[in-house]
Scaffold this motif. Structure first.
Motif, mmCIF file in Angstrom:
data_model
loop_
_atom_site.group_PDB
_atom_site.id
_atom_site.type_symbol
_atom_site.label_atom_id
_atom_site.label_comp_id
_atom_site.label_asym_id
_atom_site.label_seq_id
_atom_site.Cartn_x
_atom_site.Cartn_y
_atom_site.Cartn_z
ATOM 1 N N TYR A 11 35.963 41.609 42.540
ATOM 2 C CA TYR A 11 36.319 42.727 43.413
ATOM 3 C C TYR A 11 36.469 42.236 44.845
ATOM 4 C CZ TYR A 11 34.424 45.323 39.419
ATOM 5 O OH TYR A 11 34.157 45.791 38.160
ATOM 6 N N GLY A 12 37.410 42.843 45.582
ATOM 7 C CA GLY A 12 37.546 42.556 47.013
ATOM 8 C C GLY A 12 38.143 41.196 47.306
ATOM 9 N N ASP A 13 38.289 40.925 48.603
ATOM 10 C CA ASP A 13 38.909 39.678 49.039
ATOM 11 C C ASP A 13 38.061 38.453 48.702
ATOM 12 O OD1 ASP A 13 41.016 41.125 50.058
ATOM 13 O OD2 ASP A 13 40.138 41.274 52.072
ATOM 14 N N ASP A 14 36.748 38.631 48.681
ATOM 15 C CA ASP A 14 35.876 37.478 48.410
ATOM 16 C C ASP A 14 35.668 37.240 46.912
ATOM 17 O OD1 ASP A 14 34.329 39.647 47.841
ATOM 18 O OD2 ASP A 14 32.670 39.123 49.180
ATOM 19 N N LYS A 15 36.322 38.070 46.097
ATOM 20 C CA LYS A 15 36.269 37.895 44.634
ATOM 21 C C LYS A 15 34.847 37.911 44.079
ATOM 22 C CE LYS A 15 40.735 37.415 44.295
ATOM 23 N NZ LYS A 15 41.565 38.466 43.656
ATOM 24 N N LYS A 16 34.008 38.710 44.691
ATOM 25 C CA LYS A 16 32.628 38.825 44.197
ATOM 26 C C LYS A 16 32.634 39.559 42.863
ATOM 27 C CE LYS A 16 29.452 39.525 47.207
ATOM 28 N NZ LYS A 16 28.556 40.140 48.218
ATOM 29 N N THR A 17 31.784 39.104 41.945
ATOM 30 C CA THR A 17 31.710 39.743 40.637
ATOM 31 C C THR A 17 30.509 40.684 40.548
ATOM 32 O OG1 THR A 17 30.285 38.094 39.562
ATOM 33 C CG2 THR A 17 32.680 37.645 39.608
ATOM 34 N N GLY A 18 30.609 41.619 39.622
ATOM 35 C CA GLY A 18 29.479 42.509 39.390
ATOM 36 C C GLY A 18 28.239 41.752 38.971
ATOM 37 N N TYR A 19 28.424 40.671 38.235
ATOM 38 C CA TYR A 19 27.275 39.883 37.767
ATOM 39 C C TYR A 19 26.559 39.220 38.945
ATOM 40 C CZ TYR A 19 24.803 37.624 33.880
ATOM 41 O OH TYR A 19 23.853 37.240 32.952
ATOM 42 N N ASP A 20 27.328 38.726 39.904
ATOM 43 C CA ASP A 20 26.704 38.142 41.098
ATOM 44 C C ASP A 20 25.871 39.174 41.839
ATOM 45 O OD1 ASP A 20 27.567 35.440 41.014
ATOM 46 O OD2 ASP A 20 29.553 36.024 41.730
#
Length: 323
Positions: A188-197
């Motif tokens: 998600y988002g520009d930083d490509k953070k995942t829900g798992y993170d």
């Protein structure tokens, strides 16, 4: 002297008796149980629904030492029943077959949904887990109404609730945990953070454990060994299942994350442990770094006609190659 015809007839009867006895012995033979190897009972859900007692006995006879339960809160709400058995009856059945249960899957759909968050389902199911003598209450899936609609705020709320649930579970002698599929690895988002993170970074290690499903993590493009390095000691439980070599493709990423789950699921196929593409020898070498306490064979879909032969194959590979 016995007449030749009578001798042949008697010999045939004796031989048939020996063969029948051998077959009966093979069917009833009990292999020494391996306390380290567990199985998630969802793997044998159809057999359990038909004859739970016989299924549990056969699982034990293969050699499994412990089982992970799954509880259908939607159907069995407030009943505490598994396949018609009360919690006490299931506990006794497992004891009769020398099977332990350290962990169970329990649905917390309302508790983990923003705008709801009620803890009644948590408390009711924690009581079931305690009565079974389990140590872990595992959330197996995000709230079902949010599947394919999950956002970063949803995961942030889930992490907050897992911490709260962890505090309650600790007070009754349990530890809450979270089991992944593939939705958690969408970015998600520009930083490509995942829900798992988010779930791993925003939960207290003392309160919240993670049950890493190897199949779904790898199919999502994650590598278990890298996760162990990034989040050491967080993965106290594993689901050990293999990926069929004909379907190795990653199901998460650009062009896929917006697809409905049913479209994604067309590109998966499970395999018995040791027959697929997962390098379990490399993964098991990092068990200490992961923080592993318990692992369970699981196969969401079995393609063999005899499901017991499937779980026997996985058991044998693990016993002979991984522990």
């Amino acid at each position: 002297m016995v007449p030749r015809r009578k001798f042949i007839k008697q010999s045939s009867i004796a031989l048939a008796s020996i063969v029948a006895g051998s077959n009966l012995l093979a069917a009833c033979s009990k292999r020494e149980q391996e306390e380290k190897i567990g199985i998630q009972l969802y793997t044998m859900r159809d057999e359990l629904a038909t004859n739970a007692k016989q299924t549990i006995m056969k699982i034990a006879n293969i050699g499994y030492g412990h089982v992970e339960t799954f509880y259908d809160y939607g159907t069995e709400k407030n009943s505490g029943k598994y396949w018609g058995l009360t919690t006490a009856e299931l506990k006794n059945l497992l004891a009769e077959n020398n099977l332990k249960t350290y962990s169970g899957h329990y649905q917390l759909n309302n508790f983990l949904t923003m705008g709801k968050g009620q803890d009644d389902e948590l408390k009711q199911q924690a009581e079931i887990a305690v009565n079974l003598g389990q140590r872990y209450l595992i959330v197996p899936v995000p709230p079902m109404t949010l599947i394919d609609k999950l956002t970063l705020p949803d995961f942030e709320f889930m992490a907050e609730q897992l911490n709260k649930g962890g505090e309650y579970c600790k007070s009754v002698g349990l530890k809450i945990g979270y089991h992944n599929h593939f939705w958690e690895f969408r970015s998600y988002g520009d930083d490509k953070k995942t829900g798992y993170d988010i779930l791993l970074s925003n939960t207290d290690p003392e309160l919240v454990a993670f049950e890493l499903d190897m199949f779904w993590a790898i199919k999502s493009g994650a590598h278990p060994v890298e996760l162990f390095s990034k989040y050491p000691k967080r993965f106290e439980m594993w689901h050990v299942k293999d990926i069929d070599k004909s379907k190795p493709e990653v199901i998460v990423g650009e062009g896929k994350d917006s697809l409905p789950s049913m479209d994604i699921l067309k590109d998966i196929k499970f395999a018995e442990v040791g027959t697929g593409s997962v390098d379990y020898k490399a993964i098991f070498k990092k068990a200490d770094e992961a923080g592993l306490k318990h692992f369970f064979v699981e196969q969401d879909g079995i393609y063999m006609s005899n499901h017991y032969e499937s779980i026997r194959s996985s058991f044998n590979y693990i016993k002979e190659n991984l522990i």
